[in-house]
Motif scaffolding. Structure first.
Motif, PDB file in Angstrom:
ATOM      1  N   ASP A   1    -119.954 110.562   8.210  1.00  0.00           N
ATOM      2  CA  ASP A   1    -120.076 111.685   7.290  1.00  0.00           C
ATOM      3  C   ASP A   1    -119.599 112.952   7.994  1.00  0.00           C
ATOM      4  OD1 ASP A   1    -120.721 112.966   4.937  1.00  0.00           O
ATOM      5  OD2 ASP A   1    -122.777 113.371   5.548  1.00  0.00           O
TER       6      ASP A   1
ATOM      7  N   ASN B   1    -116.859 116.160   3.804  1.00  0.00           N
ATOM      8  CA  ASN B   1    -117.313 115.198   2.810  1.00  0.00           C
ATOM      9  C   ASN B   1    -118.455 115.761   1.967  1.00  0.00           C
ATOM     10  OD1 ASN B   1    -117.397 112.561   1.573  1.00  0.00           O
ATOM     11  ND2 ASN B   1    -119.253 112.174   2.748  1.00  0.00           N
ATOM     12  N   GLU B   2    -119.301 116.572   2.594  1.00  0.00           N
ATOM     13  CA  GLU B   2    -120.455 117.124   1.886  1.00  0.00           C
ATOM     14  C   GLU B   2    -120.094 118.354   1.052  1.00  0.00           C
ATOM     15  OE1 GLU B   2    -123.177 115.699   1.625  1.00  0.00           O
ATOM     16  OE2 GLU B   2    -123.322 114.299   3.295  1.00  0.00           O
TER      17      GLU B   2
ATOM     18  N   PRO C   1    -124.313 117.026   7.833  1.00  0.00           N
ATOM     19  CA  PRO C   1    -123.673 115.713   7.998  1.00  0.00           C
ATOM     20  C   PRO C   1    -124.681 114.679   8.482  1.00  0.00           C
ATOM     21  CG  PRO C   1    -122.263 117.443   8.861  1.00  0.00           C
ATOM     22  CD  PRO C   1    -123.562 118.101   8.489  1.00  0.00           C
TER      23      PRO C   1
END
Length: 839
Positions: free
Chosen positions: A124, A128-129, A337
């Motif tokens: 992660d 991505n977040e 993350p």
């Protein structure tokens, strides 16, 4: 012999691979729940500038005229934001640095096998977040963060790989390309309603990867004009981009800017190890949610950088590189993350104490989630009566700390809550390390048992087949008892059953089962062991102790040479004095003097620094692209193969004189030996104790080949400038292959000399090879015990690399032996005439 070589190669490959299963396994776990701060974030968007290869001192220091080479960043430090030093970890390469910055964890080392380009495991990241991320820069860095992202919200814009040319005159064009494309992007957004809508969302990230400084550093060195001018170019570009953001968003005060670097660079233009010039990188943050500069009268740091940089009155806030990821996540309000191990640096935040406490609580829960998943995974595959939990962070203690922290936040005791959360983070990280290394002792014991068994078997094979130590042993073949094989079959079945019920990986079966057949082979030679003990009891005790001490001292010198290169000098000086303690000095003065002279001359090379500072590429052209001539002050390196060759030639003569003196064989003219002819096996003689010395000399010279002109345990002890004459476009595999060929040349010289020694002394290659194998395996066992899983990452990495080097040397012997035979036995046809390889 062929069967033994195949089995030995497979065994050593297993021992070699074991170090990666024990120390290089991925620390990542999956299955955690995303955690984010439940309060409104201070920023809607974040801009991350990463100046690849930028050293902290290169940015912060003033030039000769007392001016900053990055005036815009300097102004930010003094008037608008917070600053400090970001401490990286090894390996200080581009990919691991970016993973630490953007994903918050230190890169899985197994990624090096894929050239730092592919993701060995999914992870992660901040991108991505985020709601959306737009990135510009190198094709080596951007795709890895888009590959693992869920959905279609991470956009990459990269130039062609061919632009990454270390031979280019103007590497600043890489950064100019990024700045120009960002400007074009915002210009286009005004006429594109869909894009305009996206970039006005919250929780978005803009990532500018700037590779020019790194490229100029490799090509011209960090103290070069090109490197320093590139910093000024980047500073101007950042200033322009910041102005564009403020204008585009109407100075809404909702943009956070982070300027940092993935790694630094040594004075000779390399990175990958742990020198402070590589691990100290700049960090400057300003904008929404970031503290303004804090004036102070005094600061306590172990270094003298503040005075050198003239920044002693502005508070310096140092962080670990992985801490930047949770900082960025908290600023724009996205989940931390999932695999991040960073601790939120609260001193950078300009927000309420409640926000800081809640953010730190989120950080603690996020890391605790990893700990709980890791513990559950290990508990599920371990028998309950064998499972030993991490005692410092029991379930009850977790709940207690979380309840107290939440209670303190409700009571507005924010400082106490932050302190408790930091304690929980500290314990959770220790617990993560505990469960990550849970099987390390178990696997290590099995590898050591296999190691000792293999060394014992090889030693027994030497004694049984190639020595006269037990010549009185009866040659009568006895039918072995069925009890021994049956016992080992039962042991193997029990081991398989034990591993099966614990759902162990298939590699565990190899490490645990390999010692079973090895020790069976050892114990089958019980009669040889018994006769060996009987023979040793008749040997004079003083002689036995003396030989044992000499052998032990020799092994320890070899081991110490991996840590202290001057031990090689000490060994060569001892070699130089060898003829004067024997009759060789009186019987062969010229040969002895040659040996002494070249031993002392070669002894100078390990005392020289491994890398020079002022390369002179013209020497390369003058020496017909000789790889060993690329540095102005490194004629240790151009002369090294020549001196080594002379010493190898003298060694061959010395061994002939030694055999003639002992009466084992008559001296033979080297020119009369035809290496292309297969020696009759009946001419081979049995081993003597002096042959151990010959094998030791060979191993010592191999180590000299490793460390004579560089330290192969450290990637930055070899300057990549030597390959730029052949390849300037970044290609890690091709560059690595060229560097390996450069390193291989001394090995070929040593191996060919060893082949000549075997032939001229009428000694079978199998017998000497076995002795060398035993010596190198004993060294490898030393380094297996010396592998560290504590202390600095440089210490850990170096200790592991030493083990890998010795194991590689053992495996490489098979290849080098075949190569030496090819070079010394095959015939060449030049102009239609056959030419034999005569010495």
């Amino acid at each position: 012999m062929l069967l033994f070589l195949i089995v030995g190669l497979l065994v050593h490959l297993v021992f070699f691979a074991s170090i990666f299963d024990i120390y290089f396994t991925s620390p990542l776990v999956h299955g955690m729940t995303p955690q984010f701060t439940p309060l409104p974030p201070p920023a809607r968007r974040l801009v991350l500038f990463v100046a690849d290869g930028l050293r902290a001192d290169a940015l912060y220091e003033l030039d000769e005229d007392g001016n900053s080479r990055a005036p815009f960043i300097r102004n930010i430090v003094m008037h608008e934001g917070s600053w400090g030093v970001s401490h990286t970890r090894v390996p200080t390469e581009s990919r691991p640095g970016h993973v630490a910055l953007i994903a918050g964890f230190y890169e899985d080392v197994s990624a090096v096998a894929k050239g730092w380009k592919e993701n060995p495991v999914e992870f992660d990241s901040l991108f991505n977040e985020s709601k959306y991320t737009w990135s510009w820069g190198s094709p080596d860095i951007l795709p890895m963060f888009a590959k693992g992202a869920t959905g279609d919200h991470v956009y990459t814009h990269s130039y062609e790989a061919e632009r990454e040319d270390f031979g280019a005159h103007d590497a600043t064009k890489l950064d100019t390309w990024v700045f120009d494309n960002v400007k074009d992007f915002f210009h286009a957004a005004r006429n594109n309603q869909s894009l305009f809508s996206k970039i006005n969302e919250e929780k978005i990230v803009f990532f500018l990867h700037l590779l020019g400084i790194d490229t100029n550093g490799h090509a011209h060195r960090p103290y070069s004009r090109e490197y320093k001018d590139n910093i000024k170019k980047v500073d101007d570009g950042v200033k322009e981009i910041v102005s564009i953001f403020k204008h585009f968003y109407g100075n809404d005060g909702k943009t956070t800017f982070i300027f940092t670097s993935d790694h630094g660079m040594t004075n000779w233009g390399s990175h990958g190890a742990g020198h402070p010039s590589e691990t100290l990188t700049p960090l400057v943050a300003w904008g929404a949610g970031i503290k303004y500069p804090q004036r102070v009268s005094a600061q306590q740091f172990d270094d003298a950088f503040l005075k050198e940089w003239k920044l002693e009155n502005w508070k310096r806030l140092d962080v670990n590189q992985a801490d930047i990821a949770p900082l960025m996540a908290s600023l724009i309000g996205v989940p931390f993350p999932l695999n991040s191990v960073g601790t939120l640096p609260l001193d950078y935040l300009n927000n309420t104490d409640l926000f800081k406490a809640e953010s730190m609580f989120t950080n603690a829960v996020q890391i605790l989630e990893q700990f709980k998943v890791k513990m559950t995974q290990k508990k599920e595959v371990t028998l309950s009566f064998l499972f030993t939990p991490f005692k410092l962070l029991s379930d009850s203690k977790q709940l207690d700390i979380l309840r107290k922290a939440r209670s303190y936040i409700k009571q507005r005791k924010y400082a106490e809550a932050v302190s408790l959360c930091k304690e929980l983070i500290h314990l959770a990280l220790k617990g993560l390390s505990y469960y990550h290394t849970y099987d390390r002792f178990f696997l290590g014991i099995n590898v050591v048992i296999g190691f000792v068994g293999w060394i014992s078997y090889a030693s027994l094979l030497i004694i049984k087949s190639h020595s006269s130590l037990i010549r009185g042993v009866s040659k009568e073949v006895k039918n072995p008892s069925r009890l021994l094989p049956c016992s080992f079959i039962v042991i193997g079945i029990l081991v398989v059953f034990f591993l099966l019920i614990q759902a162990c990986p298939w590699t565990y079966y190899i490490y645990c089962l390999l010692p079973v057949p090895i020790w069976y082979a050892v114990l089958r030679e019980f009669q040889v062991i018994q006769d060996l003990v009987t023979s040793l009891l008749t040997f004079p005790l003083s002689h036995f102790v003396g030989y044992l001490l000499a052998f032990t001292l020799g092994i320890e010198v070899l081991v110490l040479s991996f840590f202290y290169r001057y031990m090689l000098t000490a060994g060569l000086i001892a070699f130089a004095g060898w003829p004067f303690f024997t009759q060789l000095w009186t019987q062969a003065k010229i040969t002895s003097l040659s040996w002494t002279f070249f031993s002392l001359l070669l002894a100078v090379f390990p005392l020289m620094p491994v890398v020079g500072r002022k390369p002179d590429i013209s020497l390369v052209y003058e020496q017909c692209f000789n790889f060993y001539s690329f540095q102005h002050n490194c004629l240790y390196e151009a002369l090294f193969p020549l001196v080594l060759s002379c010493l190898m030639f003298a060694w061959i003569y010395m061994e002939q004189e030694t055999l003639q003196q002992s009466g084992v064989s008559r001296k033979q003219k080297l020119s009369s030996i035809e290496f292309s002819c297969n020696t009759d096996i009946t001419q081979f003689r049995q081993l003597y104790l002096d042959d151990i010395r010959r094998a030791f000399f060979f191993v010592f010279f191999l180590v000299i080949a490793f460390f004579g002109t560089g330290n192969i345990a450290s990637i930055n002890s070899f300057d990549l400038a030597s390959v730029y004459c052949f390849l300037t476009v970044f290609n890690p595999f091709m560059m690595g292959a060229l560097m390996m060929w450069k390193i291989l040349i001394p090995f070929v010289l040593v191996m060919c000399a060893f082949e000549a020694v075997q032939l001229t002394t009428r000694l079978s290659s199998k017998s000497l090879f076995l002795i060398v194998l035993v010596i190198s395996d004993i060294m490898a066992l030393h380094f297996f015990f010396l592998v560290k899983d504590y202390g600095s990452w440089l210490d850990i990495g170096t200790s592991i690399s030493h083990y890998v080097i010795v194991m590689s040397m053992t495996i490489l012997l098979v290849f080098l032996n075949g190569l030496a035979q090819l070079l010394t036995t095959k015939e060449l046809k030049l102009c239609g005439k056959s030419k034999s390889h005569l010495l």
